[in-house]
Design an enzyme around this catalytic site. Structure first.
Site, PDB file in Angstrom:
ATOM      1  N   GLU A  53     -43.095  59.330   8.254  1.00  0.00           N
ATOM      2  CA  GLU A  53     -43.083  58.746   6.899  1.00  0.00           C
ATOM      3  C   GLU A  53     -43.683  59.707   5.874  1.00  0.00           C
ATOM      4  OE1 GLU A  53     -41.689  55.953   5.857  1.00  0.00           O
ATOM      5  OE2 GLU A  53     -41.132  55.196   7.832  1.00  0.00           O
ATOM      6  N   ASN A  57     -41.708  61.711   2.913  1.00  0.00           N
ATOM      7  CA  ASN A  57     -42.108  61.546   1.503  1.00  0.00           C
ATOM      8  C   ASN A  57     -42.278  62.894   0.812  1.00  0.00           C
ATOM      9  OD1 ASN A  57     -42.096  58.765   1.561  1.00  0.00           O
ATOM     10  ND2 ASN A  57     -44.320  58.535   1.568  1.00  0.00           N
ATOM     11  N   ARG A 112     -34.019  53.871   0.029  1.00  0.00           N
ATOM     12  CA  ARG A 112     -35.362  53.842   0.603  1.00  0.00           C
ATOM     13  C   ARG A 112     -35.830  52.390   0.519  1.00  0.00           C
ATOM     14  NH1 ARG A 112     -34.961  58.498   2.914  1.00  0.00           N
ATOM     15  NH2 ARG A 112     -36.912  57.778   3.839  1.00  0.00           N
TER      16      ARG A 112
HETATM   17  N1  LIG Z   1     -45.406  63.156  -1.340  1.00  0.00           N
HETATM   18  C1  LIG Z   1     -45.013  62.463  -2.421  1.00  0.00           C
HETATM   19  N2  LIG Z   1     -44.808  63.098  -3.604  1.00  0.00           N
HETATM   20  C2  LIG Z   1     -44.398  62.416  -4.711  1.00  0.00           C
HETATM   21  N3  LIG Z   1     -44.161  61.082  -4.735  1.00  0.00           N
HETATM   22  C3  LIG Z   1     -44.364  60.401  -3.588  1.00  0.00           C
HETATM   23  C4  LIG Z   1     -44.782  61.042  -2.387  1.00  0.00           C
HETATM   24  N4  LIG Z   1     -44.880  60.094  -1.427  1.00  0.00           N
HETATM   25  C5  LIG Z   1     -44.543  58.939  -1.996  1.00  0.00           C
HETATM   26  N5  LIG Z   1     -44.226  59.092  -3.305  1.00  0.00           N
HETATM   27  C6  LIG Z   1     -43.869  58.023  -4.265  1.00  0.00           C
HETATM   28  O1  LIG Z   1     -44.362  56.777  -3.759  1.00  0.00           O
HETATM   29  C7  LIG Z   1     -43.289  55.858  -3.590  1.00  0.00           C
HETATM   30  C8  LIG Z   1     -43.574  54.966  -2.389  1.00  0.00           C
HETATM   31  O2  LIG Z   1     -43.529  55.733  -1.160  1.00  0.00           O
HETATM   32  P1  LIG Z   1     -43.129  54.968   0.175  1.00  0.00           P
HETATM   33  O3  LIG Z   1     -43.101  55.949   1.282  1.00  0.00           O
HETATM   34  O4  LIG Z   1     -44.013  53.768   0.329  1.00  0.00           O
HETATM   35  O5  LIG Z   1     -41.660  54.416  -0.132  1.00  0.00           O
HETATM   36  P2  LIG Z   1     -40.277  55.244  -0.177  1.00  0.00           P
HETATM   37  O6  LIG Z   1     -40.457  56.616   0.347  1.00  0.00           O
HETATM   38  O7  LIG Z   1     -39.739  55.125  -1.551  1.00  0.00           O
HETATM   39  O8  LIG Z   1     -39.368  54.393   0.828  1.00  0.00           O
HETATM   40  P3  LIG Z   1     -39.410  54.474   2.439  1.00  0.00           P
HETATM   41  O9  LIG Z   1     -40.639  55.247   2.818  1.00  0.00           O
HETATM   42  O10 LIG Z   1     -39.507  53.041   2.898  1.00  0.00           O
HETATM   43  O11 LIG Z   1     -38.143  55.133   2.814  1.00  0.00           O
HETATM   44  C9  LIG Z   1     -42.042  56.704  -3.468  1.00  0.00           C
HETATM   45  O12 LIG Z   1     -40.875  55.993  -3.835  1.00  0.00           O
HETATM   46  C10 LIG Z   1     -42.372  57.848  -4.432  1.00  0.00           C
HETATM   47  O13 LIG Z   1     -42.136  57.461  -5.757  1.00  0.00           O
HETATM   48 MG   LIG Z   2     -41.427  56.946   2.141  1.00  0.00          MG
END
Ligand SMILES: Nc1ncnc2c1ncn2[C@@H]1O[C@H](COP(=O)(O)OP(=O)(O)OP(=O)(O)O)[C@@H](O)[C@H]1O
Ligand SMILES: [Mg+2]
Length: 153
Positions: A53, A57, A112
Site C-alpha cells: 500500500e 502510494n 482507487r
Molecule cells: N506518498 C504519497 N504522496 C502523495 N499523496 C499521497 C501519498 N500517499 C497517499 N496520498 C494521498 O492520500 C490519499 C489517500 O491514500 P490511500 O492510500 O488511503 O488511498 P488511495 O491510494 O487513494 O486508494 P487505495 O490505497 O485504496 O488504492 C491518496 O488518494 C492521495 O491523495
Molecule cells: Mg493507496
C-alpha cells in the site's frame, strides 16, 4: 544467532525506482527480513500488504507515475518489534487528516478505493504519517511480532 541479532538490533535499507514492477520486490524483501522473528503467516501477510500500500502510494500519488522518482524503505528489528519507514520525495500531501479518512481518494478515476492508510493503521501497532507539500511523504510504522514458537509451545 538470531537471538544475538535481536539483542543488538538489526536493520536493512533499500532504495528503488518508483516503478510498479518493484512493488512485489519491496514486499518480498521486507517479508524475508522479518522472517528472523519467526512471524505467523498472518503477520507476514499484514506486513506485505502495508508495504504494498505504501509503495503504491509513493508511485502513483507521490510521483504521479514518474519512474524517475525514488522510493526508500528501511526496516529495523529491536527485540520482537519491526519498525518500517517508507518514504518518497514526491509531491507531498496537502491535508493529512483528509488523506487518512477511510474511502478518501484523490484519484477516483483510477479506481482507487481510498483504503490504503486505513489498512496501514489497522494492520500495524503504530502508524505515523509525515508529509509536506513539495517535500515528500514519510510513513513510520511498528508491529510487534508474536513468534510462532510462542503460539505453539
Ligand atoms: N506518498 C504519497 N504522496 C502523495 N499523496 C499521497 C501519498 N500517499 C497517499 N496520498 C494521498 O492520500 C490519499 C489517500 O491514500 P490511500 O492510500 O488511503 O488511498 P488511495 O491510494 O487513494 O486508494 P487505495 O490505497 O485504496 O488504492 C491518496 O488518494 C492521495 O491523495
Ligand atoms: Mg493507496
Amino acid at each position: 544467532m538470531s537471538a544475538d541479532n535481536q539483542q543488538a538490533g538489526n536493520f536493512m535499507s533499500l532504495k528503488f525506482a518508483a516503478k510498479s514492477e518493484n512493488e512485489s520486490f519491496a514486499r518480498v524483501t521486507v517479508a524475508a527480513f522479518v522472517s528472523q522473528l519467526d512471524p505467523t503467516m498472518e503477520e507476514i501477510t499484514d506486513l506485505k500488504t502495508v508495504v504494498s500500500e505504501a509503495v503504491t502510494n509513493s508511485i502513483i500519488h507521490g510521483y504521479d507515475g514518474n519512474p524517475e522518482g525514488v522510493v526508500s524503505i528501511s526496516a529495523e528489528i529491536e527485540g520482537d518489534t519491526i519498525t518500517l519507514v517508507i518514504e518518497d520525495q514526491g509531491r507531498g500531501i496537502e491535508d493529512l487528516e483528509l488523506a487518512k479518512q477511510p474511502l478518501y481518494t484523490s484519484k477516483p478515476e483510477l479506481e482507487r478505493s481510498g483504503m490504503g492508510f486505513t489498512i496501514m493503521e489497522n494492520f500495524m501497532d503504530e502508524f505515523d504519517l509525515h508529509s509536506e507539500m513539495g517535500g515528500g511523504t514519510r510513513i513510520r510504522m511498528k508491529k510487534r511480532i508474536v513468534s510462532k514458537k510462542a503460539l505453539y509451545n
